[in-house]
Design a protein around this motif. Structure first.
Motif, mmCIF file in Angstrom:
data_model
loop_
_atom_site.group_PDB
_atom_site.id
_atom_site.type_symbol
_atom_site.label_atom_id
_atom_site.label_comp_id
_atom_site.label_asym_id
_atom_site.label_seq_id
_atom_site.Cartn_x
_atom_site.Cartn_y
_atom_site.Cartn_z
ATOM 1 N N GLN A 110 -42.935 38.632 70.853
ATOM 2 C CA GLN A 110 -42.122 39.530 70.021
ATOM 3 C C GLN A 110 -42.928 40.755 69.605
ATOM 4 O OE1 GLN A 110 -38.910 39.538 69.387
ATOM 5 N NE2 GLN A 110 -38.671 37.697 70.614
ATOM 6 N N GLN B 161 -36.851 29.961 73.813
ATOM 7 C CA GLN B 161 -36.449 29.299 72.571
ATOM 8 C C GLN B 161 -35.387 28.231 72.843
ATOM 9 O OE1 GLN B 161 -37.724 29.490 69.471
ATOM 10 N NE2 GLN B 161 -36.346 27.822 69.008
ATOM 11 N N GLN C 286 -44.304 32.807 71.375
ATOM 12 C CA GLN C 286 -43.109 33.551 70.986
ATOM 13 C C GLN C 286 -43.454 34.685 70.027
ATOM 14 O OE1 GLN C 286 -40.925 30.013 69.718
ATOM 15 N NE2 GLN C 286 -39.324 30.610 71.149
ATOM 16 N N GLU D 253 -37.917 40.150 76.224
ATOM 17 C CA GLU D 253 -37.071 39.672 75.125
ATOM 18 C C GLU D 253 -36.076 38.615 75.606
ATOM 19 O OE1 GLU D 253 -35.441 43.334 73.663
ATOM 20 O OE2 GLU D 253 -37.047 43.577 72.179
ATOM 21 N N LYS D 254 -35.485 38.852 76.770
ATOM 22 C CA LYS D 254 -34.532 37.885 77.330
ATOM 23 C C LYS D 254 -35.202 36.539 77.590
ATOM 24 C CE LYS D 254 -33.391 37.859 81.725
ATOM 25 N NZ LYS D 254 -32.847 38.227 83.040
ATOM 26 N N ARG E 38 -35.952 34.605 74.447
ATOM 27 C CA ARG E 38 -34.758 33.916 73.928
ATOM 28 C C ARG E 38 -34.486 32.648 74.741
ATOM 29 N NH1 ARG E 38 -32.934 39.214 73.779
ATOM 30 N NH2 ARG E 38 -31.688 38.910 75.638
#
Length: 100
Positions: free
Chosen positions: A29, A58, A25, A51-52, A55
């Motif tokens: 980023q 996560q 992650q 980025e999607k 997320r």
């Protein structure tokens, strides 16, 4: 570190037998930030998709960590592996775009 080196490092982390999700992650980023700093909108789509999926990764991680049922855990592991493969494909696509 240049974008290409960051991508190669990230790809190595993504394909490791024991994935370090936090490192993946963080590296993702950093790559998204590097893509945002490139000229024009050439990498905009890649950045947005990375980025999607970070997320979503996560969310998958938090659901996996909270699942108690073995069957649910298997479903979550499969989701993590699918997300991992998607991120690998984006990594390869950006590396290909850089080489072009």
């Amino acid at each position: 570190m240049d974008l290409r080196s960051q991508l190669v490092t990230w790809q190595t982390a993504l394909t490791a037998p024991e994935a370090d999700w936090i490192a993946i992650q963080q590296q993702g980023q950093a790559i998204a930030i590097a893509l945002a700093q490139t000229d024009g909108d050439r990498y905009l789509t890649y950045r947005l998709e990375i980025e999607k999926h970070l997320r979503l990764l996560q969310l998958d991680l938090s659901f996996w960590q909270r699942s108690r049922d073995p069957q649910s855990q298997q479903v979550r592991v499969a989701a993590l592996q699918q997300r991992q493969q998607t991120l690998i494909r984006y990594c390869e696509a950006v590396l290909t775009a850089i080489a072009a």
